[in-house]
Scaffold this active site. Structure first.
Site, mmCIF file in Angstrom:
data_model
loop_
_atom_site.group_PDB
_atom_site.id
_atom_site.type_symbol
_atom_site.label_atom_id
_atom_site.label_comp_id
_atom_site.label_asym_id
_atom_site.label_seq_id
_atom_site.Cartn_x
_atom_site.Cartn_y
_atom_site.Cartn_z
ATOM 1 N N ARG A 81 27.028 -66.560 6.198
ATOM 2 C CA ARG A 81 26.921 -66.467 4.750
ATOM 3 C C ARG A 81 28.301 -66.224 4.135
ATOM 4 N NH1 ARG A 81 25.251 -62.220 3.517
ATOM 5 N NH2 ARG A 81 24.639 -61.253 5.463
ATOM 6 N N TYR A 99 25.017 -73.800 6.550
ATOM 7 C CA TYR A 99 24.599 -72.645 7.341
ATOM 8 C C TYR A 99 23.345 -71.992 6.726
ATOM 9 C CZ TYR A 99 24.089 -67.984 9.016
ATOM 10 O OH TYR A 99 23.513 -66.842 9.509
ATOM 11 N N GLY A 100 22.437 -71.561 7.585
ATOM 12 C CA GLY A 100 21.123 -71.046 7.189
ATOM 13 C C GLY A 100 21.077 -70.194 5.936
ATOM 14 N N LYS A 152 17.248 -66.143 1.777
ATOM 15 C CA LYS A 152 17.942 -65.094 1.030
ATOM 16 C C LYS A 152 17.966 -65.374 -0.472
ATOM 17 C CE LYS A 152 18.913 -63.174 4.934
ATOM 18 N NZ LYS A 152 18.379 -61.883 5.341
ATOM 19 N N HIS A 176 14.908 -56.582 2.128
ATOM 20 C CA HIS A 176 15.472 -57.065 3.397
ATOM 21 C C HIS A 176 14.896 -56.208 4.526
ATOM 22 C CE1 HIS A 176 19.429 -58.131 5.735
ATOM 23 N NE2 HIS A 176 18.486 -59.000 5.998
ATOM 24 N N SER A 212 22.277 -56.905 7.826
ATOM 25 C CA SER A 212 22.269 -58.085 8.678
ATOM 26 C C SER A 212 22.839 -57.774 10.062
ATOM 27 C CB SER A 212 23.099 -59.190 8.023
ATOM 28 O OG SER A 212 22.567 -59.491 6.751
ATOM 29 N N ALA A 213 22.192 -58.316 11.077
ATOM 30 C CA ALA A 213 22.601 -58.148 12.478
ATOM 31 C C ALA A 213 22.651 -56.679 12.906
ATOM 32 C CB ALA A 213 23.938 -58.850 12.740
ATOM 33 N N CYS A 214 21.734 -55.886 12.389
ATOM 34 C CA CYS A 214 21.661 -54.468 12.758
ATOM 35 C C CYS A 214 20.325 -54.080 13.376
ATOM 36 C CB CYS A 214 21.950 -53.596 11.551
ATOM 37 S SG CYS A 214 23.676 -53.667 11.048
ATOM 38 N N ASP A 229 12.516 -60.111 8.824
ATOM 39 C CA ASP A 229 13.710 -60.148 7.956
ATOM 40 C C ASP A 229 13.422 -59.794 6.497
ATOM 41 O OD1 ASP A 229 16.579 -60.657 7.852
ATOM 42 O OD2 ASP A 229 16.101 -62.441 6.673
ATOM 43 N N ARG A 281 22.529 -68.529 15.997
ATOM 44 C CA ARG A 281 21.147 -68.167 15.647
ATOM 45 C C ARG A 281 20.127 -69.104 16.286
ATOM 46 N NH1 ARG A 281 20.282 -63.865 11.513
ATOM 47 N NH2 ARG A 281 22.403 -63.155 11.157
ATOM 48 N N GLY A 314 13.610 -51.164 23.544
ATOM 49 C CA GLY A 314 12.242 -50.719 23.842
ATOM 50 C C GLY A 314 12.059 -49.215 23.759
ATOM 51 N N ASN A 352 13.185 -47.421 21.477
ATOM 52 C CA ASN A 352 13.037 -47.011 20.079
ATOM 53 C C ASN A 352 11.592 -46.632 19.741
ATOM 54 O OD1 ASN A 352 15.775 -47.321 19.610
ATOM 55 N ND2 ASN A 352 15.564 -49.461 18.965
HETATM 56 N N1 GTP Z 1 22.629 -50.823 20.935
HETATM 57 C C1 GTP Z 1 21.625 -51.406 20.322
HETATM 58 N N2 GTP Z 1 21.800 -52.679 19.839
HETATM 59 C C2 GTP Z 1 20.765 -53.258 19.200
HETATM 60 C C3 GTP Z 1 19.521 -52.589 19.022
HETATM 61 N N3 GTP Z 1 18.694 -53.426 18.348
HETATM 62 C C4 GTP Z 1 19.406 -54.558 18.093
HETATM 63 N N4 GTP Z 1 20.654 -54.471 18.620
HETATM 64 C C5 GTP Z 1 21.690 -55.541 18.573
HETATM 65 O O1 GTP Z 1 21.956 -55.885 17.229
HETATM 66 C C6 GTP Z 1 22.207 -57.290 17.090
HETATM 67 C C7 GTP Z 1 21.453 -57.894 15.959
HETATM 68 O O2 GTP Z 1 20.143 -57.502 15.936
HETATM 69 P P1 GTP Z 1 18.992 -58.275 15.145
HETATM 70 O O3 GTP Z 1 17.698 -57.596 15.499
HETATM 71 O O4 GTP Z 1 19.059 -59.719 15.406
HETATM 72 O O5 GTP Z 1 19.425 -58.035 13.621
HETATM 73 P P2 GTP Z 1 18.666 -58.310 12.259
HETATM 74 O O6 GTP Z 1 18.682 -57.018 11.521
HETATM 75 O O7 GTP Z 1 17.346 -58.946 12.496
HETATM 76 O O8 GTP Z 1 19.682 -59.302 11.547
HETATM 77 P P3 GTP Z 1 19.608 -60.467 10.436
HETATM 78 O O9 GTP Z 1 18.789 -61.569 10.958
HETATM 79 O O10 GTP Z 1 21.060 -60.823 10.314
HETATM 80 O O11 GTP Z 1 19.114 -59.885 9.148
HETATM 81 C C8 GTP Z 1 21.863 -57.919 18.434
HETATM 82 O O12 GTP Z 1 23.053 -58.272 19.062
HETATM 83 C C9 GTP Z 1 21.155 -56.841 19.173
HETATM 84 O O13 GTP Z 1 21.374 -56.937 20.543
HETATM 85 C C10 GTP Z 1 19.354 -51.265 19.571
HETATM 86 O O14 GTP Z 1 18.312 -50.626 19.467
HETATM 87 N N5 GTP Z 1 20.451 -50.726 20.196
HETATM 88 O O1 OAA Z 2 20.863 -65.198 6.022
HETATM 89 C C1 OAA Z 2 21.227 -65.375 7.176
HETATM 90 O O2 OAA Z 2 22.051 -66.232 7.461
HETATM 91 C C2 OAA Z 2 20.623 -64.579 8.276
HETATM 92 C C3 OAA Z 2 20.210 -63.236 7.934
HETATM 93 O O3 OAA Z 2 19.062 -62.866 8.097
HETATM 94 C C4 OAA Z 2 21.190 -62.305 7.363
HETATM 95 O O4 OAA Z 2 22.373 -62.613 7.262
HETATM 96 O O5 OAA Z 2 20.749 -61.192 6.995
HETATM 97 MN MN MN Z 3 18.664 -60.844 7.277
#
Ligand code: GTP
Ligand code: OAA
Ligand code: MN
Length: 649
Positions: free
Chosen positions: A103, A252-253, A261, A281, A303-305, A328, A432, A557, A559
């Site tokens: 993005r 890009y998505g 989004k 979100h 994102s990616a957390c 998401d 992705r 797991g 968690n």
């Molecule tokens: N250490 C750790 N890493 C984690 C955990 N959960 C997710 N991750 C890492 O975080 C990264 C992104 O996680 P996602 O679950 O894809 O993130 P998301 O929040 O769905 O992201 P978006 O699609 O961008 O909105 C991956 O590389 C995972 O391996 C966790 O409980 N512990």
């Molecule tokens: O929008 C995207 O490209 C993927 C996503 O879920 C984010 O960034 O939170």
């Molecule tokens: Mn997202």
């Protein structure tokens, strides 16, 4: 060619006139597929106007069928845009132009007449981070510099889609026009798409989505990886009042699948404000305890957390069961019974590939064994996908030695020869998978329930290497909203940031905020009042690090152990919690730690006074600078109280 500005006012015209105009305007543009005259009149007008503006080679009205998708895939494979991943059924690899992988927050705008409908009244000299405003005049200029003739020589696809189950009480319809067939394929997975939508739509309004890769033919630049795009001229603009989205220059998505989004968050949070609901979100998951009681939670992480991972987690504690509703986005509305109900407006997962493995997220792995598209991952010589985090299981699956693995021929996301251990990454960190949600073995049976599922807890979280305990619970809805407004996280590869700086990402919505953030917080406060039964609000942190930079908590797991505690609190159990300055935390021994080796509870749960004192100063600065007079007074009061408690620690 007419200019965009002349098309800006979209009144409710007289359709007898419109039909005439439509016929006239389509005279020189052929229909490649579908029956233009069977489209609802408003859709006809939209398509005709935009075709006139963008001048495509022809119009392709998508019906959403399998045959249509197969035809498009065949063409894309022939052209080299998609590569079949031979090891699976109907899985494809797509490599984008390496400049178009995430993005672009800096080019994303909300267009409103009043500036402060979009952004907060920040002090002189402060650059606001909660959304970017563009004036209508400027927007007209930007459109004129991009869209006239931008689809020259390319087909314009018309994608009717529904966010949420078709016809559901919380669902909304959009029409996306695009010159990217990759977008068509992904929209088919990520939304409910096709002819049925038009029947449901009838003469109603819809969200207007206009997308172009921004590279009309004849193309003068070099196209990299058969991926047309125009990085210098990217623009992602939203007109919330008109329910309209204009996206240019990126495939890009997050920039191009406009249902996601742009619509389901930035436009939808405006609709939600007007109609009394919320677009967030957030993941949605059902959690069943060993006693057989199921509860639903929604969680907002940047994102990616970790949303996808949490939503599909495979519990390490026997007897627990998790089922995913969404990974998401959540649309949530309080029902007549006072409870909060949530739907997942999407129909697929657009998930982060790196880090996903059978060990971390087996259910995601199962979801994309077929009918999926992998964008910017690597490929092994055996036609399998590959990314960082799959080394160990590939080795085990193939019976490789460490040495064998290093010799395995891999093509990295850039299309270069690559071996495990080589410099650089196999897959782009924001590569992705796009997979149908229905393929997930633990998809919840009610994931498409039109009225949604009842939410009992809301969880915020982020990547916080320091200072923030594994879990804590707010004292009230208001306190919870303050916690949400102070969400911070290390930057990730989901947008254009590099490095690992901890950034503010309030409510995990910084990149997706569709209107004045202070008013959004007020909307949250209003919705949490009686007679609504506001869910409890929690904050989690899977990412706290020890002094030698190792994660203190195993995550994934495990968690479930935290969710177990959260649900105990939802059930009103008092003896499991301890009151601290920042909220309730688990009493030592109240979290199920059975079979969990070596967790340093003290370090994981500590609330260091110095850290929090500094954090309070920084938090106040942030809210004053970024939300300023728009922050509801109640939240300033909450902040005062939190500060007092921290001082008294
Ligand atoms: N250490 C750790 N890493 C984690 C955990 N959960 C997710 N991750 C890492 O975080 C990264 C992104 O996680 P996602 O679950 O894809 O993130 P998301 O929040 O769905 O992201 P978006 O699609 O961008 O909105 C991956 O590389 C995972 O391996 C966790 O409980 N512990
Ligand atoms: O929008 C995207 O490209 C993927 C996503 O879920 C984010 O960034 O939170
Ligand atoms: Mn997202």
């Amino acid at each position: 060619m007419s200019s965009c500005r002349s098309l800006l006012p979209l009144g409710k015209d007289d359709f007898s006139v419109v039909t005439e105009v439509v016929t006239h305007r389509l005279n020189h543009i052929p229909i490649f597929k579908g029956d233009f005259s069977s489209l609802p009149p408003k859709v006809q007008r939209f398509v005709a106007e935009k075709a006139e503006l963008m001048n495509p080679a022809g119009i392709y009205i998508c019906d959403g069928s399998q045959k249509e998708a197969d035809d498009i895939v065949d063409k894309l494979v022939e052209r080299g845009v998609l590569t079949p991943l031979k090891a699976y059924e109907n899985n494809y690899l797509c490599r984008t132009d390496p400049r178009d992988v995430a993005r672009v927050e800096s080019k994303t705008f909300m267009v409103t007449k009043e500036k402060y409908d979009t952004v907060c009244r920040v002090p002189e000299g402060v650059k606001g981070i909660m959304g970017q405003w563009m004036s209508e005049e400027q927007f007209g200029v930007e459109l004129d510099a991009r869209f006239p003739g931008c689809m020259n020589g390319r087909p314009m696809y018309v994608i009717p889609f529904s966010m949420g189950p078709i016809g559901g009480p919380l669902s909304k319809i959009g029409i996306e026009l695009t010159d990217s067939s990759y977008v068509v394929l992904c929209m088919r997975t990520m939304t409910r798409m096709g002819t049925a939508i038009l029947d449901t739509l009838g003469d109603d309004d819809f969200v207007r989505c206009i997308h172009s890769v921004g590279l009309p033919r004849p193309v003068r630049q070099k196209v990299i990886n058969h991926w047309p795009c125009n990085p210098e001229k990217v623009l992602i603009a939203h007109r919330p009042k008109e329910r309209e989205i204009w996206s240019f220059g990126s495939g890009y998505g997050g920039n191009s699948l406009l249902g996601k989004k742009c619509f389901a968050l930035r436009i939808a949070c405006n609709i939600g404000r007007d109609e009394g609901w919320m677009a967030e979100h957030m993941l949605i998951m059902g959690i069943t305890s060993p006693e057989g009681k199921e509860r639903f939670v929604a969680a907002a992480f940047p994102s990616a957390c970790g949303k996808t991972n949490l939503a599909m987690l495979e519990p390490t504690v026997p007897g627990w069961k998790v089922r995913v509703v969404g990974d998401d986005i959540a649309w949530m509305k309080f029902g007549a019974d006072g409870r909060l109900y949530a739907i997942n407006p999407e129909a697929g997962f657009f998930g982060v590939a790196p880090g996903t493995s059978h060990k971390t997220n087996p259910m995601a792995m199962e979801s994309f064994q077929k009918n999926s598209i992998f964008t910017n991952v690597a490929e092994t010589v055996d036609g399998e996908y590959f990314w960082e985090g799959l080394e160990k299981e590939l080795k085990e699956k193939k019976g490789y030695t460490e040495e064998d693995l290093k010799h395995l021929e891999i093509t990295n996301w850039l299309g270069e020869r690559w071996h495990v251990g080589d410099e650089g990454k196999a897959a782009h960190p924001n590569s992705r998978f796009t997979a149908p949600a229905g393929q997930c073995p633990i998809i919840h049976p009610d994931w498409e329930a039109p009225e949604g599922v009842p939410i009992d807890a809301i969880i915020f979280g982020g990547r916080r290497p320091e200072g923030v305990p594994l879990v804590y619970e707010s004292f009230s809805w208001q306190h919870g909203v303050l916690i949400g407004s102070l969400v911070k996280s290390e930057a990730t590869a989901a947008a254009e940031y590099t490095g690992k700086q901890v950034m503010h990402d309030p409510m995990a919505m910084r990149p997706f905020m569709g209107y004045n953030f202070g008013r959004y917080l007020q909307h949250w406060l209003d919705l949490g009042k009686a007679p609504h039964l506001a869910p409890k609000i929690f904050h989690v942190n899977w990412f706290r690090e020890s002094s030698d930079h190792k994660f203190l908590w195993p995550g994934f797991g495990d968690n479930i152990r935290v969710l177990d505690w959260i649900l105990k609190r939802v059930d009103g159990m008092e003896d499991v919690a301890e009151k601290t300055a920042i909220g309730y935390i688990p009493k030592r021994g109240s979290l199920n730690m059975t079979d969990l080796p070596r967790v340093n509870w003290g370090e994981l749960m500590s609330i260091p006074k110095d850290y929090w004192k500094e954090d309070m100063v920084e938090s106040r600065q942030f809210l004053e600078a970024q939300v300023g007079p728009d922050l509801p007074k109640v939240l300033y009061d909450e902040l005062d109280q939190l500060e007092e408690r921290v001082k008294a620690m």
